[in-house]
Design a protein around this motif. Sequence first.
Motif, short mmCIF file in Angstrom:
data_model
loop_
_atom_site.label_atom_id
_atom_site.label_comp_id
_atom_site.label_asym_id
_atom_site.label_seq_id
_atom_site.Cartn_x
_atom_site.Cartn_y
_atom_site.Cartn_z
N ILE A 3 22.55 32.03 26.16
CA ILE A 3 21.45 32.08 25.18
C ILE A 3 21.48 30.77 24.39
CG2 ILE A 3 20.47 33.33 23.21
CD1 ILE A 3 20.50 34.96 25.86
N GLY B 143 20.56 24.18 25.25
CA GLY B 143 20.66 22.78 24.84
C GLY B 143 21.87 22.10 25.46
N LEU B 144 22.47 21.18 24.72
CA LEU B 144 23.61 20.41 25.25
C LEU B 144 24.71 21.31 25.79
CD1 LEU B 144 25.42 17.84 25.60
CD2 LEU B 144 26.16 18.21 23.24
N ASP C 91 16.11 30.60 25.99
CA ASP C 91 16.09 29.82 24.76
C ASP C 91 14.80 30.19 24.06
OD1 ASP C 91 17.42 26.81 23.81
OD2 ASP C 91 15.47 27.38 22.98
N PHE C 92 14.81 30.26 22.72
CA PHE C 92 13.57 30.73 22.07
C PHE C 92 12.47 29.68 22.08
CE2 PHE C 92 14.48 29.97 17.22
CZ PHE C 92 14.72 28.62 17.47
N VAL D 61 11.95 24.14 25.84
CA VAL D 61 13.33 24.07 26.33
C VAL D 61 13.47 24.91 27.61
CG1 VAL D 61 15.75 24.64 25.80
CG2 VAL D 61 14.29 23.62 24.03
N VAL E 299 23.77 28.63 20.47
CA VAL E 299 22.75 28.25 19.47
C VAL E 299 23.48 27.69 18.24
CG1 VAL E 299 21.18 30.01 20.35
CG2 VAL E 299 22.68 30.56 18.42
N PRO E 300 22.76 27.02 17.33
CA PRO E 300 23.42 26.55 16.11
C PRO E 300 24.10 27.71 15.37
CG PRO E 300 21.22 25.60 16.29
CD PRO E 300 21.34 26.63 17.39
N VAL E 301 25.17 27.41 14.66
CA VAL E 301 25.96 28.47 14.01
C VAL E 301 25.07 29.34 13.10
CG1 VAL E 301 27.83 28.87 12.38
CG2 VAL E 301 28.10 27.18 14.18
N VAL F 16 29.85 29.48 21.27
CA VAL F 16 30.48 28.15 21.35
C VAL F 16 30.44 27.46 19.99
CG1 VAL F 16 29.95 27.81 23.80
CG2 VAL F 16 28.27 27.14 22.06
N GLY F 17 30.16 28.22 18.94
CA GLY F 17 29.94 27.63 17.61
C GLY F 17 31.13 26.82 17.10
N PRO G 251 34.37 25.29 22.55
CA PRO G 251 34.81 24.18 23.40
C PRO G 251 34.83 22.89 22.57
CG PRO G 251 32.49 24.72 23.84
CD PRO G 251 32.97 25.68 22.79
N ALA H 115 34.36 19.82 22.83
CA ALA H 115 33.78 18.80 23.70
C ALA H 115 32.33 18.67 23.30
CB ALA H 115 33.84 19.25 25.16
N GLY H 116 31.81 17.48 23.33
CA GLY H 116 30.40 17.34 22.99
C GLY H 116 30.01 15.88 22.95
N ASP I 256 23.37 16.04 15.82
CA ASP I 256 22.24 16.91 15.49
C ASP I 256 22.27 17.43 14.04
OD1 ASP I 256 19.96 18.45 16.75
OD2 ASP I 256 21.09 20.06 15.79
N VAL J 50 27.37 23.72 10.25
CA VAL J 50 28.84 23.64 10.27
C VAL J 50 29.37 23.54 8.83
CG1 VAL J 50 30.80 22.15 10.87
CG2 VAL J 50 29.04 22.65 12.59
P1 NAP Z 1 21.31 22.05 20.98
O1 NAP Z 1 21.40 21.04 22.07
O2 NAP Z 1 20.36 21.81 19.84
O3 NAP Z 1 20.96 23.47 21.66
C1 NAP Z 1 20.75 24.64 20.93
C2 NAP Z 1 19.53 25.35 21.53
O4 NAP Z 1 19.43 26.66 20.96
C3 NAP Z 1 18.22 24.64 21.23
O5 NAP Z 1 17.43 24.56 22.40
C4 NAP Z 1 17.58 25.56 20.18
O6 NAP Z 1 16.16 25.45 20.19
C5 NAP Z 1 18.06 26.90 20.65
N1 NAP Z 1 18.00 27.96 19.65
C6 NAP Z 1 18.09 27.85 18.29
N2 NAP Z 1 18.04 29.08 17.72
C7 NAP Z 1 17.92 29.98 18.74
C8 NAP Z 1 17.85 31.39 18.79
N3 NAP Z 1 17.88 32.13 17.69
N4 NAP Z 1 17.72 31.98 20.01
C9 NAP Z 1 17.67 31.25 21.14
N5 NAP Z 1 17.74 29.89 21.16
C10 NAP Z 1 17.88 29.28 19.97
O7 NAP Z 1 22.72 22.32 20.32
P2 NAP Z 1 24.19 22.20 20.97
O8 NAP Z 1 24.74 20.85 20.69
O9 NAP Z 1 24.15 22.70 22.37
O10 NAP Z 1 25.00 23.20 20.03
C11 NAP Z 1 24.99 24.60 20.27
C12 NAP Z 1 26.22 25.21 19.63
O11 NAP Z 1 27.38 24.56 20.16
C13 NAP Z 1 26.32 25.06 18.11
O12 NAP Z 1 26.75 26.28 17.54
C14 NAP Z 1 27.35 23.97 17.91
O13 NAP Z 1 28.07 24.17 16.69
C15 NAP Z 1 28.24 24.17 19.11
N6 NAP Z 1 28.95 22.97 19.60
C16 NAP Z 1 28.30 21.78 19.65
C17 NAP Z 1 28.99 20.64 20.11
C18 NAP Z 1 28.30 19.29 20.16
O14 NAP Z 1 28.95 18.26 20.28
N7 NAP Z 1 26.98 19.23 20.10
C19 NAP Z 1 30.32 20.74 20.54
C20 NAP Z 1 30.94 22.00 20.52
C21 NAP Z 1 30.24 23.11 20.05
P3 NAP Z 1 15.48 24.40 19.13
O15 NAP Z 1 16.08 23.06 19.42
O16 NAP Z 1 14.03 24.49 19.42
O17 NAP Z 1 15.87 24.89 17.76
#
Ligand code: NAP
Length: 301
Positions: free
Chosen positions: A9, A12-13, A35-36, A40, A71-73, A96-97, A121, A123-124, A229, A236
């Motif tokens: 669910i 994104g990344l 994804d909502f 996407v 999704v974002p935390v 993965v928050g 994870p 990693a990012g 982001d 966070v």
């Molecule tokens: P991302 O690329 O912005 O992907 C998140 C996706 O979730 C976006 O497509 C977003 O759509 C969608 N979304 C938001 N709210 C939603 C909901 N209620 N239902 C369904 N989809 C929804 O973010 P990401 O970097 O993958 O991060 C995702 C999570 O991983 C976060 O919790 C973050 O803390 C964690 N994380 C990130 C990293 C990093 O380096 N980026 C590393 C480890 C963990 P919109 O963009 O249209 O809002």
Amino acid sequence: MSIERVAIIGLGLIGGSIGLAVSEKLPKVRTSGWDFDPDVRRRAAERDLVQEVCENAGEAVGNADLVILCVPVGAMGDAAAAIGSSLPEGAIVSDVGSSKASVAKTLAEALPGAIVIPAHPVAGTEKSGPDAGFADLFNHRWCILTPGEDAPQQAVSDLAAFWEGIGAKAEIMDAEHHDLVLAVTSHIPHLIAFTIVGTASDLEDVTRGEVIKYSAGGFRDFTRIAASDPTMWRDVFLTNRDAVLEVLGRFSEDLTALQRAIRNGDGDTLFDLFTRTRAIRRQVVEQGQDDARPDFGRKDH
Ligand code: NAP
């Protein structure tokens, strides 16, 4: 590993990278996702981030034995609510928050009776969205699982085996400890990068474009982290507030000590610290957590 169907669910990344890693490294595991954001979903289908991009959350999780919320935390509660009524009996719900204690609480409240095992994870990249993911993102990186005391041992082992199957190394940790460790290793470094890039940009009037022009002197390495982001990082800091404030207090004291050393011409203090930090960089490279090539392997133009 007994996980055969994974629902993702948030595509994104991180969600996209999990889907790509599964199809490359665990070809017998089926993936579905939602994804909502319709744009996407369309892009996720074009890139084959998951085998089946669904039109709603319920459809995506209907047959899953593992659901991962990516999704974002701050959106974890909404995402959990969207899957709640369709979750199959016995399915593991993970996420993965980047902060864990608050997510564990949110998921436990939103999904009473479900098997919830939060994870992160480590990693990012600074990129986000459905075009940012790649299959090797988790290779040799840690994935920290923070199961509650009531989590079934078999489910914890299955989730750890899943992450190891897509290239990561799994570690079990208490959620509060995770939040403190990550405040030191990730959240405060990001806060410092956001601050220094913000301060430099405020000074841009004084320096007349020289901040960008001479950025190879160190500034540009901060700009990579500071390009991360905004939604993710806002969430966070709001959800890991206590640990961040605790570590920030310590950091401010150390910064003041350095300020004093510079003012007093105390070269020994500066030299000793810089010698210690250089050794830490060596350990990071030795443990395979970064590239030792000059300039991190980046081409210089
Ligand atoms: P991302 O690329 O912005 O992907 C998140 C996706 O979730 C976006 O497509 C977003 O759509 C969608 N979304 C938001 N709210 C939603 C909901 N209620 N239902 C369904 N989809 C929804 O973010 P990401 O970097 O993958 O991060 C995702 C999570 O991983 C976060 O919790 C973050 O803390 C964690 N994380 C990130 C990293 C990093 O380096 N980026 C590393 C480890 C963990 P919109 O963009 O249209 O809002």
